[in-house]
Design an enzyme around this catalytic site. Structure first.
Site, PDB file in Angstrom:
ATOM      1  N   PRO A 285       0.785  -1.245   0.000  1.00  0.00           N
ATOM      2  CG  PRO A 285       0.158  -0.833   2.226  1.00  0.00           C
ATOM      3  CD  PRO A 285       0.935  -1.796   1.354  1.00  0.00           C
ATOM      4  CB  CYS A 286       4.418   2.079  -0.334  1.00  0.00           C
ATOM      5  SG  CYS A 286       4.811   1.384  -1.943  1.00  0.00           S
ATOM      6  NE  ARG A 287       3.923   6.156  -5.298  1.00  0.00           N
ATOM      7  CZ  ARG A 287       4.557   6.270  -6.470  1.00  0.00           C
ATOM      8  NH1 ARG A 287       5.501   5.411  -6.795  1.00  0.00           N
ATOM      9  NH2 ARG A 287       4.252   7.235  -7.307  1.00  0.00           N
TER      10      ARG A 287
END
Length: 275
Positions: free
Chosen positions: A211-213
Site C-alpha cells: 500500500p505504499c502508493r
C-alpha cells in the site's frame, strides 16, 4: 522474507505501537482514511455489493476497529487464466505514473449457466464425438480455474486499505502454494507492489498488494475526477465544488487495484468512472 524486508516490517510494527491511529479526516487531499472512515466505506461496499462481507476477529488484533469488522472479504473470486509471463508479447499494458502495471485487456468471464433443451439420445457417432469434446473442454476449463478469497484490510501505518488474496484450486478447498499464487500476478509487479505476506487477521500466507502508493494513487484519481467535473461545469456559475464522498473510498480503491491483478475477477462495479 529478506533481511531488508524483515527490518522494514519490524520498524512498521514498532511505529504502529508507538503512534495513535489517524483521526483527522482529509481523504480528498491526502488519499488517506481514518479507521472510522474505513468502516463507513466498508459498510457502503457491503451494502452496494453483497458479495462482500465483513469478517470479525480477536479484539486484540487491530483494536481500533470493531470486533465484528476487522476486514472485508469476497469469497470465491474466479481466476480462469494465469498472468502473462512476457508482458511485451501480451495484451496492451503500461506502467502508469503510480508504478502499477495496468492492462487494457478485458477480464475473462466464466461461461454462463444456461438451460438447454432436452435432447433425444441416439447412437449417432457424431453425437458421441461431440459429447467427448465437450467433456474434454470442461475438464480443461476446470484445470485452469482457480478461486481466490479477496480481503480488504485497514493498514494503520499507511492509513489506507490494503488487499490480501488467498488462492485455492477450483474446489475452493485445496490451498494454492505460494509459487502457484505468484503465477496469477504480473512478474514485473511481484516483489515490488505484490508480495507474499501473512494475513494480519488470519495469519496465513497471502498475495499482498503493497500500500505504499495507495494514498497517492487515490488522491491522483480524485484529482482527475475533479478536473473532469470542473471542465464539464465550467459554464455553470451555480455548480457545487467537487467533493468525493469518503464513504465511496473502497469502491475507488477497488477500481484502481484491479489493474494489478487483471485475471482475478471480483466485483468492482460502482456507478462512477475514474476518467
Amino acid at each position: 522474507m529478506s533481511l531488508r524486508r524483515s527490518l522494514y516490517e519490524g520498524f512498521k510494527s514498532v511505529h504502529n505501537k508507538l503512534h495513535n491511529v489517524k483521526t483527522t479526516s482529509d481523504f480528498q487531499s491526502t488519499g488517506r482514511l481514518t479507521p472510522r472512515e474505513f468502516v463507513e466505506a466498508g459498510d457502503e461496499l457491503v451494502q452496494k455489493n453483497p458479495v462482500w462481507q465483513w469478517v470479525g476477529g480477536p479484539e486484540t488484533v487491530q483494536d481500533y476497529l470493531p470486533k465484528d469488522k476487522k476486514c472485508i472479504v469476497y469469497r470465491g473470486a474466479p481466476c480462469t487464466e494465469r498472468a502473462p509471463v512476457d508482458q511485451a508479447n501480451s495484451s496492451p499494458e503500461a506502467v502508469d505514473e503510480d508504478d502499477f502495471v495496468v492492462t487494457e485487456a478485458p477480464q475473462a468471464t466464466l461461461p454462463a449457466t444456461v438451460v438447454e433443451e432436452e435432447k433425444v439420445l441416439t447412437w449417432d457417432d457424431d453425437d458421441n464425438d461431440s459429447d467427448e469434446e465437450n467433456l474434454v473442454a470442461t475438464s480443461t476449463d476446470n484445470a485452469n480455474l482457480r478461486v481466490y478469497d479477496v480481503y480488504i484490510v485497514y493498514d494503520k501505518y499507511y492509513q489506507t486499505p490494503r488487499m490480501y488474496l488467498v488462492g485455492y484450486a477450483c474446489d475452493h478447498v485445496t490451498p494454492l502454494t505460494t509459487d502457484q499464487m505468484k503465477e496469477d500476478v504480473y512478474r514485473s509487479n511481484y516483489g515490488k507492489t505484490v508480495t507474499i505476506d501473512p494475513h494480519p487477521v488470519l495469519s496465513i500466507p497471502c498475495i499482498s498488494i503493497h500500500p505504499c502508493r495507495h494514498a497517492e494513487t487515490m488522491r491522483s484519481l480524485m484529482y482527475r475526477m475533479q478536473e473532469n467535473y470542473d471542465r464539464e461545469n465550467s459554464n455553470d456559475p451555480n455548480a457545487e465544488p467537487f467533493v468525493f464522498p469518503n464513504h465511496l473510498a473502497l469502491l475507488l480503491f477497488l477500481k484502481f487495484i484491479s489493474t494489478v491483478l487483471p485475471t482475478i475477477q471480483y466485483d468492482v462495479s460502482s456507478g462512477f468512472s475514474l476518467v
